[in-house]
Design an enzyme around this catalytic site. Structure first.
Site, PDB file in Angstrom:
ATOM      1  N   GLU A 145       0.805  -1.156   0.105  1.00 28.58           N
ATOM      2  CA  GLU A 145      -0.190   0.194   0.009  1.00 28.58           C
ATOM      3  C   GLU A 145       0.928   1.125  -0.101  1.00 28.58           C
ATOM      4  OE1 GLU A 145      -2.539  -0.083   3.614  1.00 28.58           O
ATOM      5  OE2 GLU A 145      -3.047  -2.221   3.111  1.00 28.58           O
ATOM      6  N   LYS A 147       2.071   4.722   1.745  1.00 28.44           N
ATOM      7  CA  LYS A 147       1.880   5.180   2.906  1.00 28.44           C
ATOM      8  C   LYS A 147       1.684   6.875   2.849  1.00 28.44           C
ATOM      9  CE  LYS A 147       4.734   5.309   7.118  1.00 28.44           C
ATOM     10  NZ  LYS A 147       4.436   6.837   7.523  1.00 28.44           N
ATOM     11  N   ASP A 168       0.874  10.436   4.021  1.00 30.76           N
ATOM     12  CA  ASP A 168       1.313  11.609   4.686  1.00 30.76           C
ATOM     13  C   ASP A 168       0.580  12.444   5.217  1.00 30.76           C
ATOM     14  OD1 ASP A 168       3.425  12.489   6.212  1.00 30.76           O
ATOM     15  OD2 ASP A 168       4.499  13.628   4.517  1.00 30.76           O
ATOM     16  N   TYR A 178      -7.268   2.644   5.817  1.00 24.68           N
ATOM     17  CA  TYR A 178      -6.265   1.310   5.420  1.00 24.68           C
ATOM     18  C   TYR A 178      -6.564   0.353   6.566  1.00 24.68           C
ATOM     19  CZ  TYR A 178      -3.593   4.646   7.982  1.00 24.68           C
ATOM     20  OH  TYR A 178      -3.178   5.699   8.942  1.00 24.68           O
ATOM     21  N   LYS A 213      10.111   4.047   3.710  1.00 20.26           N
ATOM     22  CA  LYS A 213      10.292   5.175   3.605  1.00 20.26           C
ATOM     23  C   LYS A 213      11.050   5.558   2.394  1.00 20.26           C
ATOM     24  CE  LYS A 213       9.120   7.756   7.355  1.00 20.26           C
ATOM     25  NZ  LYS A 213       8.284   8.884   7.813  1.00 20.26           N
ATOM     26  N   CYS A 256      24.410  43.565  13.415  1.00 20.19           N
ATOM     27  CA  CYS A 256      23.664  43.713  12.408  1.00 20.19           C
ATOM     28  C   CYS A 256      24.093  43.926  11.085  1.00 20.19           C
ATOM     29  CB  CYS A 256      22.442  44.694  12.657  1.00 20.19           C
ATOM     30  SG  CYS A 256      21.139  45.066  11.391  1.00 20.19           S
ATOM     31  N   CYS A 296      18.362  42.030  15.848  1.00 19.03           N
ATOM     32  CA  CYS A 296      18.994  43.416  16.019  1.00 19.03           C
ATOM     33  C   CYS A 296      18.055  44.462  16.909  1.00 19.03           C
ATOM     34  CB  CYS A 296      19.057  44.087  14.653  1.00 19.03           C
ATOM     35  SG  CYS A 296      19.314  45.776  14.895  1.00 19.03           S
ATOM     36  N   CYS A 340      17.206  50.909  12.621  1.00 17.24           N
ATOM     37  CA  CYS A 340      17.788  50.090  11.719  1.00 17.24           C
ATOM     38  C   CYS A 340      16.764  50.156  10.564  1.00 17.24           C
ATOM     39  CB  CYS A 340      17.754  48.881  12.479  1.00 17.24           C
ATOM     40  SG  CYS A 340      18.416  47.321  11.068  1.00 17.24           S
TER      41      CYS A 340
HETATM   42  S1  IVH Z   1      -1.293   0.660   8.674  1.00 15.93           S
HETATM   43  C1  IVH Z   1      -0.772  -1.204  12.818  1.00 15.93           C
HETATM   44  N1  IVH Z   1      -1.368   1.506   6.330  1.00 15.93           N
HETATM   45  O1  IVH Z   1       1.526   5.319   9.404  1.00 15.93           O
HETATM   46  C2  IVH Z   1      -0.633  -0.825  11.542  1.00 15.93           C
HETATM   47  N2  IVH Z   1      -0.489   3.272   8.244  1.00 15.93           N
HETATM   48  O2  IVH Z   1       3.610   4.441  11.451  1.00 15.93           O
HETATM   49  C3  IVH Z   1      -1.395   0.737  11.599  1.00 15.93           C
HETATM   50  N3  IVH Z   1       0.076   5.283   7.499  1.00 15.93           N
HETATM   51  O3  IVH Z   1       0.293   5.893  12.053  1.00 15.93           O
HETATM   52  C4  IVH Z   1      -0.994   1.360  10.481  1.00 15.93           C
HETATM   53  N4  IVH Z   1      -0.353   5.259   5.300  1.00 15.93           N
HETATM   54  O4  IVH Z   1      -0.682   7.306  10.198  1.00 15.93           O
HETATM   55  C5  IVH Z   1      -1.000   1.886   7.812  1.00 15.93           C
HETATM   56  N5  IVH Z   1      -1.342   2.515   4.054  1.00 15.93           N
HETATM   57  C6  IVH Z   1      -1.296   2.611   5.466  1.00 15.93           C
HETATM   58  C7  IVH Z   1      -0.585   3.779   5.717  1.00 15.93           C
HETATM   59  C8  IVH Z   1      -0.435   3.955   7.336  1.00 15.93           C
HETATM   60  C9  IVH Z   1      -0.111   5.795   6.377  1.00 15.93           C
HETATM   61  C10 IVH Z   1       0.658   6.119   8.775  1.00 15.93           C
HETATM   62  C11 IVH Z   1      -0.545   5.964   9.934  1.00 15.93           C
HETATM   63  C12 IVH Z   1       0.404   5.261  11.164  1.00 15.93           C
HETATM   64  C13 IVH Z   1       1.903   5.328  10.538  1.00 15.93           C
HETATM   65  C14 IVH Z   1       2.611   4.230  10.829  1.00 15.93           C
END
Ligand code: IVH
Length: 665
Positions: free
Chosen positions: A110, A112, A114, A221, A308, A403, A421, A427
């Site tokens: 999946e 991740k 942000d 998710y 990451k 300055c 400053c 100034c």
């Molecule tokens: S699963 C126990 N899936 O990443 C597992 N987390 O450090 C629960 N996050 O706090 C998380 N995308 O905020 C999961 N596809 C994804 C995610 C995801 C972003 C974030 C989430 C979590 C942190 C994990």
């Protein structure tokens, strides 16, 4: 059809269209038709408060209810994931899982996302609670705010379990983020550094109508509960999609390590085309039974890992460090770089923030430095390639001690990272900055005058501070560069007109440190004139609502400086408003002096903001939550049961809208 039937029908229709539009991206009706249905429902609900429903589509518009969030314990703790940045650790994870399970398995890959994580609880197909991650054990109840997010269903359809939780990420799409920052820039408000901060800041807003306006999105998710619809994580989420949730379409099941790497490599570049920010890939063992077998460490599941992405960065040469002086005298060090291409733009300069950062990087002129953007607007320097230093290493970057504009020795205030400053009154960039602030739209709003004109007037010695503006004549300026009779007249008229700007904005225009618009308003309401403010001691100032020690100290120091007192004196002579006008004063009374009042419920005659204003105009204080100190509660219809109970327990008077209005009349 009875009104009740019509209401139910409208609600079901609006939920359906909402889903089609926001989740499926496939609207069946036009925006206008949608708005018409919504308006009809709003009208009917107003006529029939007896059919009120917390999950009605009309609840998406938010309210201006001011509240502090209640903390709620998570039924299942919200864990985080183990992080890795290297492919070899991904391989290790895969091998570990294989050995531990000793049978076939699938990995769900999946994105991740942000943003900021959220846990949603549904009971009988209705959203009952939305809680932030908090410390993992307990988080803030932000249900009202979350209800304004269109991709989160308030009611579900299909064969959902009676009780379950679903977790996901709340995001601010790039486009909304950029629009928001553009607006904030125009209003001279601080910018959000990245969409993640913007999303979490928005979610914690005390005002859900602000959240509604900010266009957040959400991907879910992780499904949790006692009875789940399938044995696979992937399959559970596909089910959840059928109930109305927005699930990423980019999830993929991998059967080999190679397929995992293919996914990672594909998204490392392709993610740049997504509408929201992502910072990696999450790998999860798909079978829930296998997840259970693998179990958890103290902090995170053994069945999942986050890979990451390396933030985008570029390597370039540091040519020199220059220093900027802001309106408040704060010094910002700026790295001047050999121009380099980074995520689609050419970077020439990067912020170095403060002396500690420079010291931490051990920067030398000529160093090859790493520049990163990674979701931030202003690029920053994250490291130095020390291997690239030859035998001839450049001079070490030493923070300036004087300055760069006026030569005054810099100071550093306790607890602050920045150098300043202290030569506030002489100034040049500070003087110009102060005049620019003075004339700005939210302060004196002087038409026809902008930073460039101020700069020219200053350079030519026509003005040395804001008060000098009021002595300028058309003849003084009409022959200047790009000016002419007409523009000169406009400017002089604009300056003259600013004499009518009310006291609170004049106070703000002075540019006293920490006295922003809101504080200026508070001061103008608590003190009749600038003389009173000038004479007030620290204690008197702190007794004003929302003024703390830091602000009070800053005001006292401002007036302790004879040059500032002289400026105020000359502005007074120029005819600016340094006291509340008669008409302002007429609206103020002491009827509620010393009273702490909580506003709760829905009102008929005035909006909540209007009641807040009335309380303040009459000397009272509007507070968010009930405590033993609360004087009374101004209660409208549908006051929350928890509040009611607390009020009764503490024996606090509950006053109706009409009683309150009678009290003030
Ligand atoms: S699963 C126990 N899936 O990443 C597992 N987390 O450090 C629960 N996050 O706090 C998380 N995308 O905020 C999961 N596809 C994804 C995610 C995801 C972003 C974030 C989430 C979590 C942190 C994990």
């Amino acid at each position: 059809m009875t009104p009740k039937e019509r209401i139910d029908w409208l609600r079901a229709e609006l939920h359906r269209h909402n889903y089609n539009y926001y989740v499926m991206n496939a609207p069946e009706i036009t925006d206008k038709e949608f708005d018409d249905l919504m308006r009809e429902l709003q009208d009917l609900e107003k006529e029939h408060p007896e059919y009120a429903d917390e999950n009605s589509p009309t609840m998406r518009v938010g309210s201006d209810l001011n509240k502090n969030f209640t903390q709620v314990a998570h039924k299942y703790p919200m864990l985080s994931l183990g992080n890795t940045y290297s492919e070899s650790e991904v391989t290790e994870f895969y091998e570990r899982v294989r050995k531990a399970l000793n049978e076939d398995f699938e990995i769900c890959c999946e994105l991740k996302y942000d943003g900021t994580s959220i846990s949603l609880t549904y009971e009988d197909g209705k959203l009952v609670r939305a809680v932030t991650r908090g410390d993992g054990e307990k988080g803030d109840d932000v249900t009202d705010n979350v209800k304004t997010i269109r991709t989160i269903p308030l009611v579900l359809h299909g064969d959902y379990p009676s009780v379950f939780e679903i977790r996901g990420e709340i995001l601010m799409p790039w486009k909304s983020f950029e629009d928001l920052n553009r607006e904030r820039e125009a209003r001279e408000e601080p910018l959000f550094a990245n969409p993640r901060n913007a999303a979490s800041g928005t979610l914690k807003s005390q005002n859900s109508s602000v959240v509604a306006a900010r266009k957040l999105d959400a991907y879910l998710y992780y499904l949790l509960g006692e009875e789940l619809p399938a044995d696979g994580h992937y399959e559970c989420l596909q089910k959840a999609a059928q109930w109305g949730f927005k699930i990423s379409e980019h999830m993929k099941k991998a059967h080999t390590l190679q397929e995992v790497f293919d996914y990672i490599n594909y998204w490392d570049t392709e993610r740049k085309n997504l509408p929201v920010a992502t910072d990696g890939i999450v790998l999860k063992v798909n079978s829930l039974r296998q997840q259970k077998n693998l179990g958890y460490t103290a902090k995170s599941p053994r069945w999942a890992i986050a890979y990451k992405f390396q933030a985008e960065r570029a390597l370039t040469r540091l040519n020199k460090v220059t220093y900027q002086v802001g309106r408040t005298g704060a010094i910002t060090p700026v790295a001047n770089l050999e121009p380099v291409q980074l995520s689609g733009t050419v970077v020439r300069r990067a912020s170095l923030h403060n002396a500690d950062i420079i010291e931490g990087l051990d920067l030398h002129i000529g160093d090859m430095v790493y520049v990163e953007k990674g979701g931030e607007i202003i690029p920053k320097i994250t490291g130095v390639d020390t291997d690239a230093r030859g035998i001839l290493i450049g001079e070490k970057v030493k923070f300036i001690t004087r300055c760069p504009e006026c030569g005054t020795p810099l100071v550093r205030y306790e607890g602050e990272a920045a150098h300043y400053c202290p030569n506030e009154t002489a100034c040049p960039p500070q003087i110009k900055g102060k005049i620019e602030h003075f004339i700005s739209r939210r302060a004196m709003n002087i038409d026809g005058l902008g930073p460039e004109t101020v700069d020219m007037f200053y350079r030519l010695g026509l003005i040395k501070d804001a008060a000098d503006l009021y002595r300028l004549t058309v003849d003084d300026i009409k022959d200047l560069d790009r000016m002419g009779q007409k523009s000169a007249e406009n400017i002089i008229e604009g300056i003259a007109a600013s004499r009518d700007v009310p006291f609170e904005r004049v106070l703000f225009a002075l540019g006293i440190r920490f006295v922003g618009e809101t504080v200026a308003k508070k001061i103008a309401r608590s003190f009749k004139s600038i003389d009173e403010v000038e004479q007030a001691d620290l204690e008197t100032l702190i007794s004003v609502d929302e003024i703390g020690e830091k602000i009070a100290q800053s005001i006292v120091s401002y007036f302790a400086n004879p040059l500032n007192r002289n400026l105020v004196e000359r502005l007074k002579e120029a005819g600016l408003r340094f006291s509340r006008s008669e008409e302002d004063l007429s609206g103020y009374t002491d009827k509620l002096a010393g009273q702490s009042i909580v506003i709760s419920g829905v009102f008929e005659h005035h909006s909540r903001d209007e009641y807040k204003e009335m309380i303040e105009r009459n000397g009272g204080k509007n507070v968010g939550s009930i405590s033993a100190k609360t004087s009374f509660i101004l209660a409208g219809a549908n006051m929350g049961p928890a509040k009611l109970e607390k009020a009764q327990k503490l024996g606090i008077r509950i006053m109706s809208e009409n009683e309150f209005l009678a009290l003030l009349s």
